[in-house]
Structure formats: structure tokens, C-alpha cells
Motif scaffolding. Sequence first.
Motif: not given
Length: 510
Positions: A285-304
Motif C-alpha cells: 500500500v503506497e497511498r491511502v484515500y479515506v472518506e472524509a467522515s472517517v478520516h480522522d478516526e482512521f488516521v488515529a488508529k493507523v498512527t497508534a
Amino acid sequence: MSSTEIQDPTATTAAAPRTIDVEDPARGTTIRSIPVMDDDAVASLAARARVAQPGWAAAGFEARAEVFDRARRWLIVNGDRVIDTISRETGKTYEDASLEQTVAVQSFAFWAKNAAKYLADERVSPGSPLLVGAKVIVRYEAVGLVGVIGPWNYPLVNAFCDCVPALMAGNAVILKPSEITPLTALLVEEMMRDCGAPEGVFQIATGDGATGGAVVDVSDYVMFTGSTRTGRIVMERAAKTLTPVSLELGGKDAMIVCADADLDRAANAAAYYGMLNGGQVCISVERVYVEASVHDEFVAKVTAIVQKLRQGANEGPGTAEVGAVTFPPQLDIVRSHVEDAVAHGARIETGGSEGSAPGGGRFFQPTVLTGVDHGMRCMREETFGPTLPIMKVADVEEGIRMANDSDYGLQASVWTKDRAKGERIARRVEAGAVCVNDAILNYVAFGAPMGGWKTSGVGSRHGANGIRKYCRTQTIMIKRIAPRKDINMFPYTARKSKLLGRAVAMLYRR
Ligand code: NAD
């Protein structure tokens, strides 16, 4: 040329003893030096291969399958040595190296079992009234000598595993491993000898790009895996001798995360399939596109998840998740993509610079970037490192548009709990393979083709084409109703022509 006239390739090498040092990238030490074979040395390998190949082809599928059945067991019995060799020359973690062994044994088993089926004679319906009663057969015959040129990121899977179907088809093979990681190939050569491959059937041409060029010149078919840049050079060179090629090239695989995705699974997968093998996977996976409504939650989970990844040399199972940067110039590319992103307004959620590990070595920290867009190199060029740029998109439509806004088209993945919707999206993504709620693992669906669209490749590996491409096809037509003269034969007469005209009109008018 008889076998007695063939030069010893090592003797030729001795006359031009240029060598390349093979490094342990996780420790910064030199493991050993390998010879760079020149044109004459490669020509000697080819001469040996051409002497050995007819006997190997004549031996039949069963005999060849036995060699690979033995090789499969050899790879298991010698697992520690195999994993250690891969790991030392690539800087992979234990688990990343053992994944190669796991995939390779599956590949050996698949081709040993299925080669004969894919290459069996086929009966074809003649499909023309002119051929009533004729028998038409299509058969596959090994091309002769296949040159396989491999990259450094998977020295077993993306180099030797492409030799397996070529060998099972009855070809001789010369493998040119990457100059960065030739030791796995030399170990595999030992394996093939131990497992009963006749001399000359499988040989290694160690060396650099020039050696690769020489392999192109002597081969009847070239299977190349590597960068898009080199792929173009290989295709141009092969064109001079009209040698067919298969090119497995670079990628910039997109992950589309829909608002209705299982975010925990998607986050775990983004971290794993983005950082697996230190991100040095053509289909990572070289780039990720996330729908706006779940973007922040997704980023927090991945970063953790990414923050907790341990980096280091292979000190045994379970000691590190992310290994070294194998290829020295790759570190500059990864760093420059991160710097370029930050200079254009991206934010580093974690990582972002060169890493370090006990014992030295070359590392880049597992990195998550947000606030990225397609004006940045990290979203358009292959990074091939442990970075995960995540972009917010308004909706799925924008995600698809962004995924397709790329010169590459190797693979992609779509994440949604609605599987039918996932499949609909997958069909619109311009890539050779698209997974729904998974990534990368389609690689081990050996019955399905794996190959890139756009600048990601030409042709494919795996599936029927994965072995038929190493063959020449021959059509044999046998006339079973054979009168003294057919109606289409000389002389031409007005009566025969009218009769034939009426018959064609009758058959095809409707
Ligand atoms: P590379 O193109 O630099 O080298 C690949 C091989 O080509 C090496 O063995 C090299 O010595 C040889 N080579 C170099 N110049 C040559 C020439 N002029 N003629 C013939 N051979 C020549 O690639 P790399 O850096 O080793 O590998 C990384 C690249 O491979 C990445 O772009 C990655 O995406 C790609 N890759 C693709 C797949 C796939 O299946 N699509 C799989 C693995 C890696």
C-alpha cells in the motif's frame, strides 16, 4: 556446439575478475563478494543450457515435478539457512524473510501439480465449413532458454519463483539476480543441484545491469521484474532480436477506505501492507484515500499501530516488525519524498526521518503522512519504503478518481463492509489486481494472473499465461476426410465459384 567446446564460465570470469560486494544492510557489514559475469561468461552459460535443455524437455512433466517436490522439502528442511541468507542480504526481519520461504514452497507445489494441465494439448473446434472433419490441435512447446532477471526486494519469490514455471515447461533457465542480493540465488542453485536438476538446466549469472543485458541477448524469452525504467531498457534491447518479454514493474498501489469499512481491520491492514518488508514490496500500500467522515478516526488508529512498530535487524522470530532499507539509494528516495511532502504542507503523524537500530545499518522510521495531495511526489512516484501517506477524499467517487490518477496500475484495495459495493468499486479501478477487504495476498492465488496495467508491466505471471508464455504454440491440423481434390482447389470454374458463393450466403446471411 558440443559440450566439450563450451567454456567454463568461471574461467572466463577469472580473466575479468570484477566483483561486487554484497552487504548486510541491517548491520552495514560486507558479507561476501560475487563475480560480475561479462558477455562471454553469459554466452558460456547459454551454451551449456542449450546442450542440457532438450533432455530436460524430454524428461517429461512427472520427472520435472519430482525435482520440485524434492526442492519443496529441501526448502523446509533447510529453512533456517534459507531465511538467514535472505535476511542477511536484504535486511529483512525474520518474519518478512520467512514469508518468502512460505510463498516459494506454495509456488513449487502449484507448478509441480498444474504445469502438465496448463500445457496439455488442446482440441480446437475448426469452426469453418471448409474444415469439416478436420482435427485441430494446439500444443505448447518450451521456447528453449529463458532468461529471468530479478530485483532485490524478493530475491527468492520475485526471482526464482518466476523460474519455476519456465523450468516446469521444459526450458533451461539462466537467472540474473540483483547485484544487491545474489546470495539467495546461489543458495537456490545449490538446492536445484541437490534435488536432481541436470547440469546446465538452471544456472546463475551473477553481475550488474550489463550482465542482465547479456542475458537478454542469449535468451529466447525474458522474464523481467524490476523498475519501470529498467523494464523499458530491457524491452528495447529484446526488440533487437524480437525476443518476447514479460515485464513486472513498479507500482503505486492505492487503498480506498469507504466510510462503511471495518476501520480496525482497515487500519491494521494499512499498517501491515504499507510497512511489510519495510514497504519494499511492489504491491505494498503506497497511498491511502479515506472518506472524509472517517478520516480522522482512521488516521488515529493507523498512527497508534505504526508508532509501536519495532525496527531492527533480524535477531530471530518476533524481534522486529520493520527491517532495513535494502538498496542504498532507496534511502534518499524515501527521505526526499517525505521532505517534499512536508515542504508542500503535509504533516508527519509519526516517524519522518532516518531510523537507527542496535548494530548500525540503514533504516527509515515507519512514517505516517497526512494532509497530502497529488502535487506531492509521495502520491505520484513509487516510494518503496516504510511510508504511508493518507489523503482525505470527499467521497468514494473522488477516491476512485484519485486512485486512477496515476501512471502506475499494479494493484489496489477497497475497504467496505458492503462486499457488492466493494466489487463494483474494484471493477472501476485501473489496476491489474484489486482486493476487497484485503491486500497483496492475491499474489498466492497462483491460478490467477498477476500483472500490471499502464507502466506497471507487460504480460503477467501465474495462471495459465504464467507458464504458456514460456512456450511456443503450435497448431496442428489433420485432415480426416481427404478426397482426391477439394472444391477450393484448382482449376477455378464459374460453376464452383457460384456454388461456393451460394453456400457462404446460405450459412452466413442470417
Ligand atoms: P532495477 O530495475 O534497478 O533492477 C532489476 C534487475 O535488472 C536487476 O537484476 C538489475 O541488475 C537488472 N538490470 C539493471 N539494468 C539492466 C539492463 N540495462 N539490462 C538488463 N538488466 C538490467 O529494479 P530493483 O531496484 O532491483 O527493484 C525494485 C523495483 O522492482 C521496484 O520498482 C519494484 O516495484 C519492482 N518490482 C516489481 C515487482 C512486480 O511484480 N511488479 C516485484 C518486485 C519488484
